[in-house]
Motif scaffolding. Sequence first.
Motif, PDB file in Angstrom:
ATOM      1  N   ARG A  29       6.579 -12.817   5.466  1.00 15.74           N
ATOM      2  CA  ARG A  29       5.251 -12.242   5.615  1.00 15.74           C
ATOM      3  C   ARG A  29       4.962 -11.780   7.030  1.00 15.74           C
ATOM      4  O   ARG A  29       3.959 -11.133   7.293  1.00 15.74           O
ATOM      5  N   GLY A  30       5.841 -12.126   7.971  1.00 19.75           N
ATOM      6  CA  GLY A  30       5.653 -11.656   9.330  1.00 19.75           C
ATOM      7  C   GLY A  30       6.124 -10.226   9.484  1.00 19.75           C
ATOM      8  O   GLY A  30       6.661  -9.620   8.572  1.00 19.75           O
ATOM      9  N   GLY A  31       5.922  -9.681  10.664  1.00 25.68           N
ATOM     10  CA  GLY A  31       6.392  -8.330  10.917  1.00 25.68           C
ATOM     11  C   GLY A  31       5.248  -7.362  11.127  1.00 25.68           C
ATOM     12  O   GLY A  31       4.073  -7.677  10.928  1.00 25.68           O
ATOM     13  N   LEU A  32       5.614  -6.172  11.546  1.00 26.67           N
ATOM     14  CA  LEU A  32       4.651  -5.116  11.814  1.00 26.67           C
ATOM     15  C   LEU A  32       4.859  -3.999  10.798  1.00 26.67           C
ATOM     16  O   LEU A  32       5.979  -3.568  10.560  1.00 26.67           O
ATOM     17  N   ALA A  33       3.772  -3.536  10.207  1.00 24.70           N
ATOM     18  CA  ALA A  33       3.838  -2.485   9.199  1.00 24.70           C
ATOM     19  C   ALA A  33       3.121  -1.242   9.702  1.00 24.70           C
ATOM     20  O   ALA A  33       2.117  -1.331  10.408  1.00 24.70           O
ATOM     21  N   LEU A  34       3.648  -0.090   9.325  1.00 24.42           N
ATOM     22  CA  LEU A  34       3.052   1.189   9.702  1.00 24.42           C
ATOM     23  C   LEU A  34       2.874   2.030   8.441  1.00 24.42           C
ATOM     24  O   LEU A  34       3.813   2.667   7.982  1.00 24.42           O
ATOM     25  N   PRO A  35       1.663   2.026   7.838  1.00 25.56           N
ATOM     26  CA  PRO A  35       1.427   2.875   6.657  1.00 25.56           C
ATOM     27  C   PRO A  35       1.508   4.348   7.050  1.00 25.56           C
ATOM     28  O   PRO A  35       0.941   4.767   8.051  1.00 25.56           O
ATOM     29  N   LEU A  36       2.209   5.133   6.245  1.00 27.57           N
ATOM     30  CA  LEU A  36       2.366   6.555   6.531  1.00 27.57           C
ATOM     31  C   LEU A  36       1.629   7.441   5.533  1.00 27.57           C
ATOM     32  O   LEU A  36       1.093   8.474   5.896  1.00 27.57           O
ATOM     33  N   TYR A  37       1.606   7.033   4.257  1.00 22.97           N
ATOM     34  CA  TYR A  37       0.922   7.857   3.276  1.00 22.97           C
ATOM     35  C   TYR A  37       0.504   6.991   2.103  1.00 22.97           C
ATOM     36  O   TYR A  37       0.958   5.852   1.951  1.00 22.97           O
ATOM     37  N   THR A  38      -0.399   7.550   1.293  1.00 29.23           N
ATOM     38  CA  THR A  38      -0.996   6.817   0.184  1.00 29.23           C
ATOM     39  C   THR A  38      -0.780   7.588  -1.115  1.00 29.23           C
ATOM     40  O   THR A  38      -0.943   8.806  -1.158  1.00 29.23           O
ATOM     41  N   ILE A  39      -0.421   6.857  -2.162  1.00 27.91           N
ATOM     42  CA  ILE A  39      -0.277   7.446  -3.491  1.00 27.91           C
ATOM     43  C   ILE A  39      -1.376   6.883  -4.383  1.00 27.91           C
ATOM     44  O   ILE A  39      -1.433   5.663  -4.599  1.00 27.91           O
ATOM     45  N   PRO A  40      -2.281   7.726  -4.898  1.00 29.88           N
ATOM     46  CA  PRO A  40      -3.301   7.222  -5.823  1.00 29.88           C
ATOM     47  C   PRO A  40      -2.677   6.834  -7.155  1.00 29.88           C
ATOM     48  O   PRO A  40      -1.848   7.561  -7.704  1.00 29.88           O
ATOM     49  N   THR A  41      -3.029   5.676  -7.674  1.00 34.24           N
ATOM     50  CA  THR A  41      -2.486   5.190  -8.949  1.00 34.24           C
ATOM     51  C   THR A  41      -3.642   4.734  -9.830  1.00 34.24           C
ATOM     52  O   THR A  41      -3.878   3.540  -9.989  1.00 34.24           O
ATOM     53  N   GLY A  42      -4.349   5.689 -10.387  1.00 30.24           N
ATOM     54  CA  GLY A  42      -5.480   5.336 -11.237  1.00 30.24           C
ATOM     55  C   GLY A  42      -6.607   4.757 -10.415  1.00 30.24           C
ATOM     56  O   GLY A  42      -7.138   5.392  -9.509  1.00 30.24           O
ATOM     57  N   GLY A  43      -6.946   3.509 -10.706  1.00 28.26           N
ATOM     58  CA  GLY A  43      -8.051   2.872  -9.987  1.00 28.26           C
ATOM     59  C   GLY A  43      -7.658   2.256  -8.673  1.00 28.26           C
ATOM     60  O   GLY A  43      -8.509   1.698  -7.978  1.00 28.26           O
ATOM     61  N   SER A  44      -6.365   2.295  -8.313  1.00 27.08           N
ATOM     62  CA  SER A  44      -5.917   1.698  -7.057  1.00 27.08           C
ATOM     63  C   SER A  44      -5.062   2.696  -6.288  1.00 27.08           C
ATOM     64  O   SER A  44      -4.903   3.845  -6.697  1.00 27.08           O
ATOM     65  N   GLN A  45      -4.524   2.236  -5.164  1.00 28.36           N
ATOM     66  CA  GLN A  45      -3.689   3.096  -4.336  1.00 28.36           C
ATOM     67  C   GLN A  45      -2.477   2.317  -3.858  1.00 28.36           C
ATOM     68  O   GLN A  45      -2.544   1.100  -3.635  1.00 28.36           O
ATOM     69  N   LEU A  46      -1.349   3.028  -3.709  1.00 31.37           N
ATOM     70  CA  LEU A  46      -0.143   2.444  -3.130  1.00 31.37           C
ATOM     71  C   LEU A  46      -0.014   2.905  -1.687  1.00 31.37           C
ATOM     72  O   LEU A  46       0.089   4.106  -1.423  1.00 31.37           O
ATOM     73  N   GLN A  47      -0.030   1.959  -0.773  1.00 23.81           N
ATOM     74  CA  GLN A  47       0.188   2.273   0.636  1.00 23.81           C
ATOM     75  C   GLN A  47       1.689   2.197   0.926  1.00 23.81           C
ATOM     76  O   GLN A  47       2.296   1.147   0.752  1.00 23.81           O
ATOM     77  N   LEU A  48       2.257   3.306   1.343  1.00 33.36           N
ATOM     78  CA  LEU A  48       3.692   3.365   1.608  1.00 33.36           C
ATOM     79  C   LEU A  48       3.926   3.630   3.078  1.00 33.36           C
ATOM     80  O   LEU A  48       3.252   4.465   3.686  1.00 33.36           O
ATOM     81  N   GLY A  49       4.885   2.924   3.644  1.00 35.23           N
ATOM     82  CA  GLY A  49       5.183   3.122   5.055  1.00 35.23           C
ATOM     83  C   GLY A  49       6.460   2.406   5.437  1.00 35.23           C
ATOM     84  O   GLY A  49       7.378   2.252   4.626  1.00 35.23           O
ATOM     85  N   PHE A  50       6.507   1.916   6.671  1.00 31.29           N
ATOM     86  CA  PHE A  50       7.703   1.263   7.186  1.00 31.29           C
ATOM     87  C   PHE A  50       7.345  -0.066   7.825  1.00 31.29           C
ATOM     88  O   PHE A  50       6.194  -0.301   8.208  1.00 31.29           O
ATOM     89  N   HIS A  51       8.331  -0.917   7.903  1.00 29.01           N
ATOM     90  CA  HIS A  51       8.101  -2.318   8.249  1.00 29.01           C
ATOM     91  C   HIS A  51       9.222  -2.807   9.162  1.00 29.01           C
ATOM     92  O   HIS A  51      10.390  -2.479   8.938  1.00 29.01           O
ATOM     93  N   VAL A  52       8.874  -3.567  10.154  1.00 25.37           N
ATOM     94  CA  VAL A  52       9.872  -4.130  11.068  1.00 25.37           C
ATOM     95  C   VAL A  52       9.641  -5.630  11.179  1.00 25.37           C
ATOM     96  O   VAL A  52       8.535  -6.078  11.509  1.00 25.37           O
ATOM     97  N   ASP A  53      10.669  -6.403  10.886  1.00 26.39           N
ATOM     98  CA  ASP A  53      10.660  -7.841  11.143  1.00 26.39           C
ATOM     99  C   ASP A  53      12.049  -8.244  11.626  1.00 26.39           C
ATOM    100  O   ASP A  53      12.885  -7.380  11.930  1.00 26.39           O
ATOM    101  N   THR A  54      12.310  -9.530  11.710  1.00 30.01           N
ATOM    102  CA  THR A  54      13.591  -9.983  12.251  1.00 30.01           C
ATOM    103  C   THR A  54      14.765  -9.507  11.401  1.00 30.01           C
ATOM    104  O   THR A  54      15.798  -9.084  11.933  1.00 30.01           O
ATOM    105  N   LEU A  55      14.620  -9.574  10.077  1.00 27.29           N
ATOM    106  CA  LEU A  55      15.700  -9.122   9.202  1.00 27.29           C
ATOM    107  C   LEU A  55      15.958  -7.631   9.389  1.00 27.29           C
ATOM    108  O   LEU A  55      17.109  -7.190   9.453  1.00 27.29           O
ATOM    109  N   THR A  56      14.878  -6.849   9.492  1.00 27.89           N
ATOM    110  CA  THR A  56      15.030  -5.419   9.764  1.00 27.89           C
ATOM    111  C   THR A  56      15.760  -5.194  11.077  1.00 27.89           C
ATOM    112  O   THR A  56      16.657  -4.352  11.180  1.00 27.89           O
TER     113      THR A  56
END
Length: 739
Positions: free
Chosen positions: A67-94
């Motif tokens: 659950r740690g790490g830094l996320a950078l949302p880049l774009y959003t996809i509307p999915t009916g009543g909700s939205q999908l936030q898509l972007g990139f993520h950096v943590d230790t494994l990354t």
Amino acid sequence: MTETFFNLTWLIPLFPLAAFALIVLVTNRHRLLSTWVAWVGIGLAWILGWLVLFGARGAARELTPPRGGLALPLYTIPTGGSQLQLGFHVDTLTGLMLFMVPFVCLMIFIYSKGYMNFGTSDVDPRYSRFFAYISLFACGMLGLVISDNFLTLLVFWEIMGLCSYLLIGFWFDKSYSDPNRITPKQAGLKAFLTTRIGDALMMVGIFLLYSQTKTLTFREVFAPETLEQLANTYAFGGVPWATLIALLIFGGAVGKSSQFPLHVWLPDAMEGPTPVSALIHAATMVSAGVYLVARSFPLFVAVEGGLQLQVVAFIGAFTAIFASTIAVAQNDIKKVLAYSTISQLGYMFAALGIGAYVAAAFHLLTHAFFKALLFLGSGAVIHAVEHGEQHVHEAHGGHGGHTPTHDDHGHGHDAHDDGPPFDPQDMLNMGGLWKRIPRVGWTFLIGGLALSGFPLITAGFWSKDEILANAFELNSLVFWTLALSALLTAFYTGRQICLTFFGQPRSEAAAHASLPTKLAKTGLRMNDLMTWPLMLLAVFAIVGGWVGIPEGFPVLGGLLNNPFEHVIGSLEEALTHTIHIPEFNTFPLMVSIIAALGGLTLAWLVYGLRPLKAGEVDPVKRLLGPVWTVLNRKYYIDELYQGTVVAFAVWLGEMAFRFDNRWVIDPIVNGIGRLGRLLSDGLRAFFDEPIVDGIVNGLGALTDGLGGLARKLQTGQGQNYLLFAVMTIMLLLGFYLYA
């Protein structure tokens, strides 16, 4: 971590993607430009990846997964009543993956420049296409690594699936005189279809995950309340959703990482160019499966004592020992390494299955370096043997009992008329290559020792020992299975080194083996382009494991004062609530050392002390007898699948064809066609001809009659026309006045 580098993370996969586009659209006719475009693309990805990694060092504890790490949302996809936030993520494994993937890719890209030039005057006709494909391949893996959600991960996952198909079958026009040997075209199709089985399971798992959580973002899916919901709600048969979804996602990893029973595609993938083998086995593709399970690890531990971890541990441990036994009886230098990869990936999955998350990630990292080294080294060996065979052919004047066949590059090499075609990948045709290509020999030895887990000085020892230490405390059956696999690994690796480099040459090609000094139409040295990457990878095959040496390890821990230990330590600390971190124990350490040294010693006694001579039967083959045949034929799994799964698919296709062409669909279509013709004939007889044609013909006759009357007014006399004009004017004037 500096915000600037983090905000530029999304550019990492974009650089090789841009290189792919430029090569395809602009530089495809210019080989040198295509090379530089590919090099610059992956080079920029490597530089930025390492900047992100070293920028993250100071924030290791804040970047610990899941659950740690830094996320950078880049774009959003509307999915009916909700939205999908898509972007990139950096943590230790990354960060760990960004340390390995772009660097190993860069070494493979540089090596490929030499490999795709077959000699002093011959270049692959699809040279630029090759660099375009491997650039897209690198883009797929890098995009997968930095994705912050399952949707974009799946997109990049499928990009790699496409590239594997294109690259394994790169020499699609290549054929063999042996009808039982699979061709590159068939191998590419086999890889694509086999991995699609796992991908279909994975996609179902992702769809179910979204249906239950309404999100695919890692941070939201792995939130404690979401995991608790998935663990305490039940699917079919009372199975928790977390268990079902984890098993389906693991199905994708089984296919991609070539684990039993979907392991059959990877050995045949050796039909592609050797740099592709290195990409698949080290930097991309098969590593993605392990990364997927590591990234999804919270799902796998959401249900305490759940079935999913037991399945992962069983599949991993079984595959490790299963593939090791097959590798013992292989003579193709690349197929030995292929089964080795399957086995080592089994180690990683077994580690994840018993909860040794950090050990699995550590072995994934070190394995990439020494396996890339070994595959690139095997390519150099094959190149050298082919060049030696070409020399022998030219010495015979291009004839004299030699028959051209297809070699590893799809070009001609020689075989004697009274025997089978010469195989430059068969280790029984090698021997004595240490004196011919010493750089390759030294680096291959280092890679082989790392794979064997040679104690203390190699990276493979430290990462493999970490897995064995965890298994010793957590699952004794897994521990002894992996220990036996480690013994076999050391043995078949020692056998490979001895058969390839030691003793006397067992063929004329091996006796004259060498790497061409200069590339076609350039001043570059093939020796340098193909061996410098080997030497750089050899460094990491040794020191890459030192990052895992704990400070408390006797002598070495305090001596090295490991600057990266806090990264591994913080990862372990963050996961202590889900995994067990073992204390230092000398017993598994000694087992690891005995397995490595015992296997290497046994290989030396059998193959090194008295090297195999030309035409001599392999001692282990003579000892094992029929068992050797079973191992050499890979337990006949391919034949089993051919006779069952493939036969059923062909039968089903035939039944579907008959259903379509003979029984149902075509009769319906033909019946509708005949009905249409009947209707059209009826309409023509009762409506079209008497009514439509009658009206049209009647209008024509009326027009013709009026024309006849109008013709009588045309007398040709001017006074008549003048009279007609005057009368017309008078009529119009009268009409006007009247109106």
